[in-house]
Enzyme design. Structure first.
Site, PDB file in Angstrom:
ATOM      1  N   GLU A   1      -2.912 -16.508   3.115  1.00 17.44           N
ATOM      2  CA  GLU A   1      -4.004 -15.059   4.094  1.00 17.44           C
ATOM      3  C   GLU A   1      -5.433 -15.994   4.401  1.00 17.44           C
ATOM      4  O   GLU A   1      -6.069 -16.990   3.282  1.00 17.44           O
ATOM      5  CB  GLU A   1      -5.168 -13.840   3.312  1.00 17.44           C
ATOM      6  CG  GLU A   1      -5.673 -13.186   4.408  1.00 17.44           C
ATOM      7  CD  GLU A   1      -6.675 -12.042   3.018  1.00 17.44           C
ATOM      8  OE1 GLU A   1      -5.937 -10.901   3.677  1.00 17.44           O
ATOM      9  OE2 GLU A   1      -6.800 -12.283   2.380  1.00 17.44           O
TER      10      GLU A   1
ATOM     11  N   ASP B   1      -5.745 -13.065   9.548  1.00 19.78           N
ATOM     12  CA  ASP B   1      -5.818 -11.393   8.810  1.00 19.78           C
ATOM     13  C   ASP B   1      -7.369 -10.749   9.848  1.00 19.78           C
ATOM     14  O   ASP B   1      -8.736 -11.424   9.738  1.00 19.78           O
ATOM     15  CB  ASP B   1      -6.954 -11.158   7.185  1.00 19.78           C
ATOM     16  CG  ASP B   1      -7.085 -10.208   6.985  1.00 19.78           C
ATOM     17  OD1 ASP B   1      -6.532  -9.337   7.064  1.00 19.78           O
ATOM     18  OD2 ASP B   1      -8.375  -9.538   6.418  1.00 19.78           O
TER      19      ASP B   1
ATOM     20  N   LYS C   1       0.948  -0.839   0.474  1.00 14.67           N
ATOM     21  CA  LYS C   1      -0.152  -0.342   0.300  1.00 14.67           C
ATOM     22  C   LYS C   1       1.193   1.543   0.049  1.00 14.67           C
ATOM     23  O   LYS C   1       0.905   2.009   0.854  1.00 14.67           O
ATOM     24  CB  LYS C   1      -0.779  -0.351   1.576  1.00 14.67           C
ATOM     25  CG  LYS C   1      -2.012  -0.968   0.934  1.00 14.67           C
ATOM     26  CD  LYS C   1      -2.817  -1.151   2.356  1.00 14.67           C
ATOM     27  CE  LYS C   1      -3.383  -2.329   2.193  1.00 14.67           C
ATOM     28  NZ  LYS C   1      -4.566  -2.874   3.421  1.00 14.67           N
TER      29      LYS C   1
END
Length: 292
Positions: A209, A230, A147
């Site tokens: 994940e 997560d 990100k």
């Protein structure tokens, strides 16, 4: 006047090449200086040399000095750039960070870009340092994510390291990380992992994940090397840690803040990924004052 290169850093080699940095700076300078500097040219018509000082306007971890030096040199190859602190130092408000001497139009033209790099990267390094301090004494690695701002990933990830944290995979080719959409299309966690193991090189670890303990157990049985947990709470994380296979690494992720990271780390996970290290940074306050 000859260029001096006095910046010191233990963080090189960085994540970029000189050619990459030069191209990035040239593009940014074109964005700011295309057509010239109307204000500087009209108020300071004659060429003259000047000395400018970079000052910390708040407590911060300084990052980006080698990049700022390059920015000034792009507009005046004879610029002299002298640092008074080292890359990665924690400095107090009012600290003299660097001095740069060169042609006045070049200093004014480079000022904004040099400060943009310094302020943004110092903001990341300072934030990373706070996260590092929050888990001090615990055996856990704090890492960034993808990100990042387009075109600035290498520099942002460098700043994360300067602040004392670590990097996750650099790009999509740097590792296998199976996420929700991959699992949906593959049909199951087991199928996704099996296909990844058949396709990826034997040197590549397979990360996946999961969002609950049932998925976690399926990922373990399917042979995942790293399992990203997560948005799980401390109780679920603790249970996953207590039942994980010896070779498996556990990564906690999802909405982790400075206020919650120590509780997450105390569960015994190996890695904590924090998108906030790069995606929502407040720039540090640094000023450039020209001495007449």
């Amino acid at each position: 006047m000859e260029t001096t290169h006095q910046t010191e850093t233990k963080y090189f080699p960085p994540l970029w090449t000189d050619a990459m940095l030069d191209q990035s700076i040239q593009q940014a300078l074109r964005e700011d200086l295309e057509g010239g500097d109307l204000t500087a040219w009209s108020t300071i018509p004659s060429k003259q040399n000047a000395l400018a000082q970079g000052i910390a306007k708040q407590d911060l971890v300084i990052c980006g000095l080698p990049i700022a030096e390059k920015v000034f040199a792009h507009l005046d190859k004879n610029t002299s750039f002298k640092t008074h602190v080292k890359e990665g130092d924690f400095v107090k408000k009012g600290t003299l960070l660097f001095e740069v001497e060169g042609e006045i139009h070049a200093l004014l033209g480079a000022e904004r870009l040099a400060l943009n790099y310094l302020q943004h990267l110092s903001g990341i390094a300072s934030t990373a340092n706070r996260y590092k301090q929050a888990v001090q004494g615990l055996d856990v690695r704090i890492v960034d994510t993808r990100k990042t701002l387009p075109g600035l990933r290498a520099y942002q990830r460098y700043a994360v390291r300067v602040g004392g944290c670590h990097n996750h995979r650099y790009n999509l080719a740097a590792g296998v990380l199976i996420k929700e959409n991959h699992i949906r299309i593959a049909g199951s966690i087991t199928t996704a992992i099996s296909r990844a193991k058949q396709f990826a090189p034997h040197t590549t670890k397979i990360e996946i994940e999961v969002t609950n303990l049932q998925e976690f157990e399926e990922a373990q049985k399917a042979g995942a090397d790293i399992i990203m947990l997560d948005n799980m709470g401390p109780e679920e994380l603790t249970q996953a840690v207590s039942t994980k296979k010896e070779h498996v690494l556990l990564e906690a992720s999802g909405g982790i803040t400075l206020e919650t990271i120590r509780a997450v780390a105390e569960t015994g996970v190996d890695i904590i990924s924090v998108g906030a290290l790069t995606h929502s940074i407040i720039a540090s306050d640094i000023s450039l004052l020209i001495k007449t």
